[in-house]
Design a protein around this motif. Structure first.
Motif, PDB file in Angstrom:
ATOM      1  N   GLU A  27       0.514  -1.032  -0.049  1.00  0.00           N
ATOM      2  CA  GLU A  27       0.199   0.047   0.067  1.00  0.00           C
ATOM      3  C   GLU A  27       0.939   1.245   0.102  1.00  0.00           C
ATOM      4  O   GLU A  27       0.354   2.526  -0.024  1.00  0.00           O
ATOM      5  N   GLU A  28       2.490   1.261   0.830  1.00  0.00           N
ATOM      6  CA  GLU A  28       2.943   1.946   0.132  1.00  0.00           C
ATOM      7  C   GLU A  28       3.881   3.107  -0.558  1.00  0.00           C
ATOM      8  O   GLU A  28       4.473   3.018  -1.022  1.00  0.00           O
ATOM      9  N   ARG A  29       3.983   1.559  -2.073  1.00  0.00           N
ATOM     10  CA  ARG A  29       4.224   1.676  -3.561  1.00  0.00           C
ATOM     11  C   ARG A  29       4.514   2.790  -3.024  1.00  0.00           C
ATOM     12  O   ARG A  29       5.553   3.438  -3.891  1.00  0.00           O
ATOM     13  N   GLU A  30       3.371   3.750  -4.164  1.00  0.00           N
ATOM     14  CA  GLU A  30       3.168   4.581  -4.816  1.00  0.00           C
ATOM     15  C   GLU A  30       3.980   6.160  -3.670  1.00  0.00           C
ATOM     16  O   GLU A  30       4.472   6.546  -4.674  1.00  0.00           O
ATOM     17  N   ASN A  31       3.891   5.966  -2.378  1.00  0.00           N
ATOM     18  CA  ASN A  31       4.538   6.800  -1.867  1.00  0.00           C
ATOM     19  C   ASN A  31       5.961   7.191  -1.524  1.00  0.00           C
ATOM     20  O   ASN A  31       6.671   7.619  -1.862  1.00  0.00           O
ATOM     21  N   LEU A  32       6.578   5.290  -1.645  1.00  0.00           N
ATOM     22  CA  LEU A  32       8.076   5.399  -2.063  1.00  0.00           C
ATOM     23  C   LEU A  32       8.765   5.440  -3.764  1.00  0.00           C
ATOM     24  O   LEU A  32       8.969   6.193  -3.959  1.00  0.00           O
ATOM     25  N   ILE A  33       7.710   5.312  -4.802  1.00  0.00           N
ATOM     26  CA  ILE A  33       8.139   5.359  -6.257  1.00  0.00           C
ATOM     27  C   ILE A  33       7.917   7.169  -5.426  1.00  0.00           C
ATOM     28  O   ILE A  33       8.922   7.113  -5.971  1.00  0.00           O
ATOM     29  N   LYS A  34       7.227   8.211  -4.971  1.00  0.00           N
ATOM     30  CA  LYS A  34       7.250   9.736  -5.501  1.00  0.00           C
ATOM     31  C   LYS A  34       8.825   9.885  -4.047  1.00  0.00           C
ATOM     32  O   LYS A  34       9.707  10.609  -5.121  1.00  0.00           O
ATOM     33  N   MET A  35       8.892   9.755  -3.321  1.00  0.00           N
ATOM     34  CA  MET A  35      10.101   9.912  -2.467  1.00  0.00           C
ATOM     35  C   MET A  35      11.334   9.534  -3.621  1.00  0.00           C
ATOM     36  O   MET A  35      12.274  10.406  -3.878  1.00  0.00           O
ATOM     37  N   TYR A  36      11.590   7.855  -4.359  1.00  0.00           N
ATOM     38  CA  TYR A  36      12.344   8.605  -5.278  1.00  0.00           C
ATOM     39  C   TYR A  36      12.210   9.086  -6.786  1.00  0.00           C
ATOM     40  O   TYR A  36      13.426   9.948  -7.304  1.00  0.00           O
ATOM     41  N   GLU A  37      11.671   8.998  -6.728  1.00  0.00           N
ATOM     42  CA  GLU A  37      11.222  10.527  -8.123  1.00  0.00           C
ATOM     43  C   GLU A  37      11.312  11.760  -8.148  1.00  0.00           C
ATOM     44  O   GLU A  37      12.292  12.452  -8.215  1.00  0.00           O
TER      45      GLU A  37
END
Length: 162
Positions: A27-37
């Motif tokens: 469920e945190e996948r999109e938030n993690l992608i945002k951190m890396y973006e």
């Protein structure tokens, strides 16, 4: 694996902010992608994280299919990430902190948290690879008890018995 979700802690960082550390869940996948973006290109190490969204997605998914993930959050924003991929009784791991949250003790806390979890899973040794020029990482690893195991002209491999 259901018990894995019980692993989480709150703590106060060096600036007095409350930080939440926990196991990565899908469920945190999109938030993690945002951190890396938002990750600063000059903070990349060993070619990671990937520079494109597609590369980030493939990388994150591959890491978490083959191992464990740990995240640090301030509110709803992911600010730190560890991926640990076990091989036998060893785990190779990578840690990345959002550049706005460096030097606050969050990376050290995240490593401590992940170490405790991995020890309980039967891991006896942690291994990390970093560029020799990444002083922040090398100093943090040494302060946490890691020793240099191998070195070449560009990279250091550090390890720690846990």
């Amino acid at each position: 694996m259901a018990n894995d979700n019980l692993y989480s802690e709150f703590y106060e960082d060096k600036e007095g902010e409350i930080i939440f550390v926990t196991i990565f869940v899908p469920e945190e996948r999109e938030n993690l992608i945002k951190m890396y973006e938002e990750f600063s290109p000059d903070r990349r190490c060993c070619g990671l994280p990937p520079a494109t969204r597609k590369g980030i997605e493939v990388w994150i998914d591959g890491l978490h299919e083959n191992g464990y993930g740990f995240i640090a959050k301030r509110g709803d924003k992911i600010i730190g990430h560890i991926a640990a991929v076990p091989v036998g009784e060893e785990a190779e791991f990578a840690i990345f902190m959002h550049q706005d949250y460096e030097d606050r003790g969050i990376g050290s806390e995240l490593i401590r948290f992940a170490t405790k979890f991995l020890r309980e899973k039967g891991i006896k040794k942690l291994k990390a690879i970093t560029e020799r020029t990444n002083r922040r990482a090398v100093e943090t690893y040494r302060r946490l008890g890691f020793k240099v195991a191998e070195r070449d002209a560009d990279y250091l491999e550090l390890e720690k018995e846990i």
